[in-house]
Design an enzyme around this catalytic site. Sequence first.
Site, PDB file in Angstrom:
ATOM      1  N   HIS A 389       9.075  51.617  33.496  1.00 24.48           N
ATOM      2  CA  HIS A 389      10.282  51.454  35.244  1.00 24.48           C
ATOM      3  C   HIS A 389      11.105  51.734  35.628  1.00 24.48           C
ATOM      4  O   HIS A 389      11.466  52.527  35.896  1.00 24.48           O
ATOM      5  CB  HIS A 389      10.135  49.484  35.824  1.00 24.48           C
ATOM      6  CG  HIS A 389      10.882  49.063  36.758  1.00 24.48           C
ATOM      7  ND1 HIS A 389      10.131  49.184  37.883  1.00 24.48           N
ATOM      8  CD2 HIS A 389      11.785  49.434  37.224  1.00 24.48           C
ATOM      9  CE1 HIS A 389      10.994  48.491  38.809  1.00 24.48           C
ATOM     10  NE2 HIS A 389      12.729  49.017  38.091  1.00 24.48           N
ATOM     11  N   GLU A 390      12.045  51.426  34.128  1.00 28.56           N
ATOM     12  CA  GLU A 390      13.627  52.324  33.622  1.00 28.56           C
ATOM     13  C   GLU A 390      13.853  52.876  33.068  1.00 28.56           C
ATOM     14  O   GLU A 390      14.259  54.222  33.970  1.00 28.56           O
ATOM     15  CB  GLU A 390      14.088  50.934  32.595  1.00 28.56           C
ATOM     16  CG  GLU A 390      13.963  49.477  32.922  1.00 28.56           C
ATOM     17  CD  GLU A 390      14.480  48.886  34.549  1.00 28.56           C
ATOM     18  OE1 GLU A 390      15.233  50.006  34.703  1.00 28.56           O
ATOM     19  OE2 GLU A 390      14.388  47.743  34.573  1.00 28.56           O
ATOM     20  N   HIS A 393      13.196  55.213  36.441  1.00 32.97           N
ATOM     21  CA  HIS A 393      14.818  55.082  37.292  1.00 32.97           C
ATOM     22  C   HIS A 393      15.005  56.161  36.120  1.00 32.97           C
ATOM     23  O   HIS A 393      16.277  57.223  37.069  1.00 32.97           O
ATOM     24  CB  HIS A 393      15.332  53.827  36.660  1.00 32.97           C
ATOM     25  CG  HIS A 393      15.496  53.258  38.071  1.00 32.97           C
ATOM     26  ND1 HIS A 393      15.292  53.102  39.111  1.00 32.97           N
ATOM     27  CD2 HIS A 393      14.941  51.467  37.415  1.00 32.97           C
ATOM     28  CE1 HIS A 393      15.440  52.326  39.884  1.00 32.97           C
ATOM     29  NE2 HIS A 393      15.524  51.423  38.979  1.00 32.97           N
ATOM     30  N   HIS A 396      14.780  60.543  37.457  1.00 33.98           N
ATOM     31  CA  HIS A 396      15.284  60.423  38.631  1.00 33.98           C
ATOM     32  C   HIS A 396      16.388  60.593  38.698  1.00 33.98           C
ATOM     33  O   HIS A 396      17.211  61.981  38.962  1.00 33.98           O
ATOM     34  CB  HIS A 396      15.154  59.327  39.376  1.00 33.98           C
ATOM     35  CG  HIS A 396      15.215  59.164  40.910  1.00 33.98           C
ATOM     36  ND1 HIS A 396      15.623  57.835  41.720  1.00 33.98           N
ATOM     37  CD2 HIS A 396      15.469  60.620  41.739  1.00 33.98           C
ATOM     38  CE1 HIS A 396      15.010  58.631  43.001  1.00 33.98           C
ATOM     39  NE2 HIS A 396      15.665  60.291  42.632  1.00 33.98           N
TER      40      HIS A 396
END
Length: 599
Positions: A389-390, A393, A396
């Site tokens: 998940h992180e 980020h 991105h």
Amino acid sequence: MEKTIKKRSQVDPKYTWATEDLYASDSDWEKDFIDTGKLIEKIQDYKGKLGSSANALVVYFKLLEEIVLKMDRVANYAQRKSDEDTKNTTYQDLASRLMNIYVAFQSANSFATNECLNISEDILNKFYKENKELLDYKRYIDEIRRQKEHILSEEQEKLLAEAGNLGDAPSTIFSMLSDADMEFPDVIGEDAKPQKLTHGTFISYLESSNREVRKDAFMKLYHTLDKFKNTSAATYFAQIKQLMFFAKARKYNSTLEAALDNTNVPVSVYKNLVKAVEDNMHYMHKYVKLRKKLLGLDELHMYDLYTTVVNNAEVKISFEEAKKNVMEAVAPLGKDYQAILKEGFENRWIDVYENEGKSSGAYSAGAKVHPYVLLNHTDSLDSEFTLAHEMGHSIHSYLSNKTQKPLDAEYVIFVAEVASTCNEALLMEYLLNKTTDKLERAYLINHFLEQFRGTIYRQTMFAEFEMITNEMAEKGMTLTADALSKVYYDLNVKYYGEDIVVDKEIAIEWARIPHFFYNFYVFQYATGYSAAIALSRKILDEGEEAVKNYKKFLSGGCSKTPIELLKIAGVDMTTAQPINEALKLFGTLIDELEELLAD
């Protein structure tokens, strides 16, 4: 699981993030901090001149970019060092001074918005023709002009900017109370010995197969929170009051409208989410009923929601193994995507394990030098998904920072959760396809179902709590601890249904959720997850073209509106379709889990 919490000085440096990539020492930070203040003072040189020529505008925006880059580095060092150990007063001071310089910047730059607004459309178009460099800032200028009716006079803007410290106070107080001051009684662990209970270890206790451990952790954490309920309520009420103040000052009809307009997202998207989830609540109730059945309980309690319903399938996943799985899971996104991930893994972008005073939870901070990821890794499947998940980020942020100019690089929060949860969806597909074991597949599906429960249903429940409590305050009601707890308890009853005992202790859970201080942030976890489920299937089913469009989205920063950026990737979040389709998949997975575990 190791429950011993080390001091920061005892943590192996290879498991800590490389803040030296920002500054080698505090004194280097101090020098740049002072230089940043001097740059901010230069802004005043352009006061009254922005409408005089195209060249004046270009030079101003170049100075603004320089300040943005300086502040990014200064801010990331202060915030990352503070989060390493929230009890460290040296870095508490740096973080506090950081807020002061933000306020100084906003105050010094308060004239610019009005001056940009006062340039006529004809003159602005003339400026674009006279100096083509100004076109690099057109998106930024257009965004200012879009919010014209909510922009105040120069003096009023300056006053609001100087009130920034007051607006930040509730969040700071919550963090100090929750992370630095609040301590919980020890939990009696699975080995019948006392174990440390913290925000970071709480969920791991709820995941225990030993029901007494789950109940003990649940009761001790929430009973402790209850002792501070009045302080917590006053802090949360202060948060909403400051949102109301700024919303009213800027002539918005509500705090919700103000929050969403800041990122150019229609209020209808927020309310559509709540309605779509309510329309699909039967899936959630079906899942709760199945969980009760599979656990073989006469009564299912709130502390039974996190433990696996699949016995003897749970495995420990080391940080090294988690990195390997995430790397292989994102292979459909291409070798260039994997190369960025490898760079992050090998060059200490990540602060891995919990230590005393460390900020709880997990996040990615998209610093320009490179992203920084905070984890509190516990060698669990959940921690493996948190890593995916992180890093979603982070990549991105990395691609947006590399592709866009500084003023267009920072993506808005509405799209923030898409890249992260797309990585999670790809990891789940990878793990499901890799396993040939029926029990392991059931265990993974149970985890997948928990992602739906925790990300779509739970975050929408949070979003509804925020919406209701803000509306209560806007109607003049006082948000006491009892009033907040009643709203929160009633929402739990609605969301979880009749097949669970909604323990009275859960009513105080609102007091431990940091995201309630993020200004209507949480709904984007649910919209982002719904979009990510759709995009992950496009990537896996359609291949190269879908990957190309997805990477355009990842590289987009805030160069377009969030709705437009998601449409480039292939998802339309102005409709309920992505949410409905995601929850339909949730229903299908419930049926598969029941079939896999049928007697």
